[in-house]
Design an enzyme around this catalytic site. Structure first.
Site, PDB file in Angstrom:
ATOM      1  N   SER A 161       0.820  -1.219   0.000  1.00 43.00           N
ATOM      2  CA  SER A 161       0.000   0.000   0.000  1.00 43.00           C
ATOM      3  C   SER A 161       0.854   1.270   0.000  1.00 43.00           C
ATOM      4  O   SER A 161       2.005   1.269   0.447  1.00 43.00           O
ATOM      5  CB  SER A 161      -0.908   0.023   1.225  1.00 43.00           C
ATOM      6  OG  SER A 161      -1.673  -1.155   1.295  1.00 43.00           O
TER       7      SER A 161
HETATM    8  N1  SAH Z   1      -0.900  -5.024   3.957  1.00 42.32           N
HETATM    9  C1  SAH Z   1      -0.125  -5.316   2.762  1.00 42.32           C
HETATM   10  C2  SAH Z   1      -0.828  -4.945   1.477  1.00 42.32           C
HETATM   11  C3  SAH Z   1      -1.975  -5.781   1.244  1.00 42.32           C
HETATM   12  S1  SAH Z   1      -2.380  -6.206  -0.425  1.00 42.32           S
HETATM   13  C4  SAH Z   1       1.225  -4.647   2.812  1.00 42.32           C
HETATM   14  O1  SAH Z   1       1.483  -3.854   3.725  1.00 42.32           O
HETATM   15  O2  SAH Z   1       2.035  -4.917   1.922  1.00 42.32           O
HETATM   16  C5  SAH Z   1      -3.712  -7.278   0.027  1.00 42.32           C
HETATM   17  C6  SAH Z   1      -3.266  -8.655   0.456  1.00 42.32           C
HETATM   18  O3  SAH Z   1      -4.435  -9.304   0.944  1.00 42.32           O
HETATM   19  C7  SAH Z   1      -2.738  -9.505  -0.673  1.00 42.32           C
HETATM   20  O4  SAH Z   1      -1.487 -10.021  -0.337  1.00 42.32           O
HETATM   21  C8  SAH Z   1      -3.793 -10.610  -0.789  1.00 42.32           C
HETATM   22  O5  SAH Z   1      -3.242 -11.853  -1.185  1.00 42.32           O
HETATM   23  C9  SAH Z   1      -4.347 -10.676   0.611  1.00 42.32           C
HETATM   24  N2  SAH Z   1      -5.709 -11.248   0.751  1.00 42.32           N
HETATM   25  C10 SAH Z   1      -6.757 -11.144  -0.085  1.00 42.32           C
HETATM   26  N3  SAH Z   1      -7.821 -11.793   0.401  1.00 42.32           N
HETATM   27  C11 SAH Z   1      -7.437 -12.331   1.596  1.00 42.32           C
HETATM   28  C12 SAH Z   1      -8.096 -13.128   2.578  1.00 42.32           C
HETATM   29  N4  SAH Z   1      -9.361 -13.533   2.429  1.00 42.32           N
HETATM   30  N5  SAH Z   1      -7.392 -13.481   3.679  1.00 42.32           N
HETATM   31  C13 SAH Z   1      -6.103 -13.099   3.847  1.00 42.32           C
HETATM   32  N6  SAH Z   1      -5.419 -12.368   2.939  1.00 42.32           N
HETATM   33  C14 SAH Z   1      -6.078 -11.971   1.832  1.00 42.32           C
END
Ligand code: SAH
Length: 220
Positions: free
Chosen positions: A68
């Site tokens: 992000s």
């Molecule tokens: N917080 C992260 C950015 C998140 S991007 C950082 O600081 O880099 C969103 C992430 O959520 C992705 O890696 C994706 O694979 C994960 N994601 C999506 N759906 C999810 C779920 N149901 N449970 C856990 N992770 C999930």
């Protein structure tokens, strides 16, 4: 280039990031500012994006996911109103940058990632950086982390099409959930939901945001 020179460059880039992108946009929580100055974001991005590690944008990571934008990480973290003794759950570990920022502020961080390779990379990275108060789990965050609940705060860092009730159940009374709420096409509403004594939610809109979709059971 000698390593020392490079790390000085990253330090000044990180300082400039906080001065130029964060402070001027209404982030005033000292613990949040301190955390952003502390976490070496350049070690959470892919090598090809190293020169943009402290730029004002989200960046691609593996598996078509993103790390992000620094400001959004700051805004979500501040919105959770964290205290040093808090236990926090994050859904969507991704690069683990947000998890590291949380770990600088609170006592315990639990983070769940649905893509196994990302969970593994995140775990290795946090271990190397000596973040001992973060536990990474591979799984669907929709189900939460029952054994470690209730949490003081829950951050969801992927776009949720609806409020996940199972996660609300794992939040303390008075606890806050911060999440991008809405369909994954177009923007979502960054919301703060506070769990009240009677179990109902106080809902506050914070900003329009753009997140990758939350996948898994929430879509069923
Ligand atoms: N917080 C992260 C950015 C998140 S991007 C950082 O600081 O880099 C969103 C992430 O959520 C992705 O890696 C994706 O694979 C994960 N994601 C999506 N759906 C999810 C779920 N149901 N449970 C856990 N992770 C999930």
């Amino acid at each position: 280039m000698p390593k020392a020179v490079l790390s000085v460059d990253f330090d000044s880039a990180r300082n400039a990031m906080v001065e130029d992108q964060i402070k001027h946009r209404g982030i005033f929580d000292k613990a949040v500012l301190r955390a952003l100055l502390q976490v070496p974001r350049h070690l959470f991005v892919e090598p090809e994006f190293l020169s943009r590690a402290y730029s004002d944008s989200a960046l691609p990571i593996k598996e078509k996911q993103t790390i992000s934008q620094p400001y959004i990480v700051a805004l979500m973290t501040q919105s959770a109103m964290l205290k040093a003794d808090h236990r926090v759950l994050e859904i969507g570990t991704g690069s683990a940058y947000q998890a590291a920022v949380l770990a600088e502020i609170v006592k315990e961080v639990y983070t769940i990632e649905i893509v196994e390779s990302l969970a593994q990379t995140a775990r290795d990275r946090l271990r190397k950086l000596k973040y001992k108060n973060v536990t990474v789990r591979h799984g669907d965050g929709y189900l939460g982390w029952q054994e470690k609940s209730p949490f003081d705060a829950i951050l969801i860092t992927a776009a949720a099409p609806k409020i996940p009730q199972l996660l609300i159940d794992q939040l303390k009374v008075g606890g806050r959930m911060v999440l991008p709420l809405g369909e994954s096409r177009g923007s979502q509403d960054l919301m703060v939901l506070t769990k009240l004594k009677d179990g109902s939610l106080k809902e506050e809109f914070i900003a329009a945001v753009l997140f990758v979709p939350m996948t898994g059971e929430i879509r069923q």
